[in-house]
Design a protein around this motif. Structure first.
Motif, PDB file in Angstrom:
ATOM      1  N   LEU A   1       0.810  -1.214   0.000  1.00 49.46           N
ATOM      2  CA  LEU A   1       0.000   0.000   0.000  1.00 49.46           C
ATOM      3  C   LEU A   1       0.846   1.268   0.000  1.00 49.46           C
ATOM      4  N   ARG A   2       2.129   1.143   0.278  1.00 51.59           N
ATOM      5  CA  ARG A   2       2.995   2.317   0.242  1.00 51.59           C
ATOM      6  C   ARG A   2       3.141   2.882  -1.174  1.00 51.59           C
ATOM      7  N   LEU A   3       2.694   2.109  -2.158  1.00 55.37           N
ATOM      8  CA  LEU A   3       2.733   2.605  -3.540  1.00 55.37           C
ATOM      9  C   LEU A   3       1.845   3.833  -3.721  1.00 55.37           C
ATOM     10  N   PHE A   4       0.878   4.008  -2.841  1.00 60.37           N
ATOM     11  CA  PHE A   4       0.003   5.173  -2.944  1.00 60.37           C
ATOM     12  C   PHE A   4       0.729   6.473  -2.606  1.00 60.37           C
ATOM     13  N   ARG A   5       1.939   6.373  -2.087  1.00 62.81           N
ATOM     14  CA  ARG A   5       2.747   7.574  -1.895  1.00 62.81           C
ATOM     15  C   ARG A   5       3.194   8.158  -3.225  1.00 62.81           C
ATOM     16  N   ASN A   6       3.167   7.343  -4.260  1.00 66.18           N
ATOM     17  CA  ASN A   6       3.499   7.798  -5.606  1.00 66.18           C
ATOM     18  C   ASN A   6       2.256   8.452  -6.205  1.00 66.18           C
ATOM     19  N   LEU A   7       2.315   9.744  -6.446  1.00 69.23           N
ATOM     20  CA  LEU A   7       1.155  10.495  -6.914  1.00 69.23           C
ATOM     21  C   LEU A   7       0.661   9.995  -8.260  1.00 69.23           C
ATOM     22  N   HIS A   8       1.562   9.713  -9.161  1.00 67.61           N
ATOM     23  CA  HIS A   8       1.170   9.260 -10.496  1.00 67.61           C
ATOM     24  C   HIS A   8       0.457   7.900 -10.434  1.00 67.61           C
ATOM     25  N   PHE A   9       0.940   7.020  -9.566  1.00 66.89           N
ATOM     26  CA  PHE A   9       0.277   5.734  -9.402  1.00 66.89           C
ATOM     27  C   PHE A   9      -1.118   5.914  -8.811  1.00 66.89           C
ATOM     28  N   THR A  10      -1.239   6.776  -7.825  1.00 66.54           N
ATOM     29  CA  THR A  10      -2.532   7.018  -7.193  1.00 66.54           C
ATOM     30  C   THR A  10      -3.541   7.576  -8.182  1.00 66.54           C
TER      31      THR A  10
END
Length: 222
Positions: free
Chosen positions: A19-28
């Motif tokens: 879930l730390r991938l949501f720190r990436n704005l483009h991914f979110t």
């Protein structure tokens, strides 16, 4: 339970979903756009065939054939997006796809029991083409902005979010539809009083044992 799952996943060494991938704005942004598009797709795929069966009295198989061209439009858009992604980039494809899908959504505002087969095919095909064009670009952009070792987590999150948000969106729309139908039934029931226009117009027909005349029903909408 969902909140507890998120907390646990953020603190374990090897989470099921990173879930730390949501720190990436483009991914979110990419997965959020995909989730919104999934709600749009599921809503039309569910409610439009129901309307065709209830409003135009079609069989389930015939209603399915009416909306089948939407899938063809999505297939064409998927192949087109793959060819245009490297040349135009995800931003142009996402904006253009959403604009086309919204144009198709606006066309669906003209749905009536008298609409033709051609209108259904054109409107749903435009929607399907636009949604698929934006979805392919959004998914590709979301996966490309993470490290190669995290692409499996990114794909899993995208699939999970698409299904969960789509289900919640469909449930919300179903609740709104049920509430609207209940309110409409209550409003019409309130018109059926002994001294109402409908009762006065229907009284002669009912007294004679016949059916309601067109004037009896038209009186409700004056």
């Amino acid at each position: 339970s969902l909140a507890l799952f998120v907390v646990i996943e953020l603190h374990v060494a090897e989470p099921l979903l990173e879930l730390r991938l949501f720190r990436n704005l483009h991914f979110t942004i990419g997965v959020t756009l995909m989730a919104i598009l999934s709600v749009n797709l599921l809503a039309s795929s569910f409610y439009l065939p129901v309307f065709l069966q209830q409003g135009q009295h079609m069989e389930a198989f015939d209603a399915g054939l009416r909306v089948f061209p939407q899938a063809l439009g999505m297939c064409v858009a998927s192949m087109t997006a793959g060819q245009l992604y490297d040349r135009l980039g995800p931003r142009v494809l996402c904006v253009g796809g959403c604009a086309i899908a919204n144009a198709g959504n606006l066309m669906l505002l003209w749905i009536t029991p008298e609409m033709t087969y051609t209108q259904i095919v054109v409107w749903t095909s435009i929607r399907g083409f636009g949604m698929s064009l934006a979805a392919v670009a959004a998914i590709t952009a979301a996966v490309n902005c993470v490290r190669p070792s995290q692409t499996d987590h990114a794909s899993a999150i995208e699939n999970l979010l698409q299904q969960v948000v789509g289900a919640f969106g469909l449930a919300l729309l179903g609740t709104l539809l049920a509430g609207q139908r209940a309110q409409l039934a209550a409003d019409r029931a309130a018109l059926l009083t002994p001294d109402s226009q409908l009762a006065r117009a229907a009284a002669p027909a009912l007294a004679g044992g016949g059916g309601l005349s067109a004037s009896a029903f038209a009186a409700v909408y004056r």
